[in-house]
Write an enzyme that holds these catalytic residues in place. Structure first.
Site, mmCIF file in Angstrom:
data_model
loop_
_atom_site.group_PDB
_atom_site.id
_atom_site.type_symbol
_atom_site.label_atom_id
_atom_site.label_comp_id
_atom_site.label_asym_id
_atom_site.label_seq_id
_atom_site.Cartn_x
_atom_site.Cartn_y
_atom_site.Cartn_z
ATOM 1 N N CYS A 92 0.754 -1.087 -0.080
ATOM 2 C CA CYS A 92 -0.036 0.121 0.070
ATOM 3 C C CYS A 92 1.012 1.448 -0.028
ATOM 4 C CB CYS A 92 -1.004 -0.049 1.159
ATOM 5 S SG CYS A 92 -1.727 1.429 1.499
ATOM 6 N N CYS A 96 0.011 3.748 2.710
ATOM 7 C CA CYS A 96 0.351 3.530 3.778
ATOM 8 C C CYS A 96 1.997 3.827 4.238
ATOM 9 C CB CYS A 96 0.202 1.776 4.100
ATOM 10 S SG CYS A 96 -1.550 1.226 3.660
#
Length: 114
Positions: free
Chosen positions: A33, A36
């Site tokens: 991600c 993230c």
């Protein structure tokens, strides 16, 4: 993981988060991600700045999908702030460090005594 950032798992979530005697910020994330990874330095900085007032940890949703499912995490990054075993705040998506800190500090202020 950074020095002040714990690793939460399905196995330790109850003891480390739900039964914690201080507020806990949980960063639901995954290695693939991008947002993230962009958020991670902010989470790590906050963990250092608020050490002693706030426990901070990360939970990899790919390896710990039971907890992510239990808390209806559908998009990542998702940050959940727990106090007394209950979710007090939810942040979904990337946020700036300042925005994250302002949100957390609202929940870390001592309760006024009347």
């Amino acid at each position: 993981m950074a020095a002040n950032v714990a690793e939460f798992t399905d196995a330790n979530f109850e003891s480390e988060v739900l039964k914690s005697n201080m507020p806990v910020l949980v960063d639901f994330w995954a290695t693939w991600c991008g947002p993230c990874r962009q958020l991670a330095p902010h989470v790590e900085a906050i963990a250092g700045e608020l050490a002693g007032k706030l426990k901070v940890g990360k939970l990899d949703v790919d390896q710990n999908n039971k907890t992510a499912f239990d808390y209806h995490v559908q998009g990542i990054p998702t940050l959940l702030l727990f106090k007394g075993g209950k979710v007090e705040e939810q942040i979904v998506g990337y946020v700036s460090k300042d925005a994250l800190r302002r949100t957390l500090e609202r929940h870390l202020q001592p309760t006024p005594v009347h």
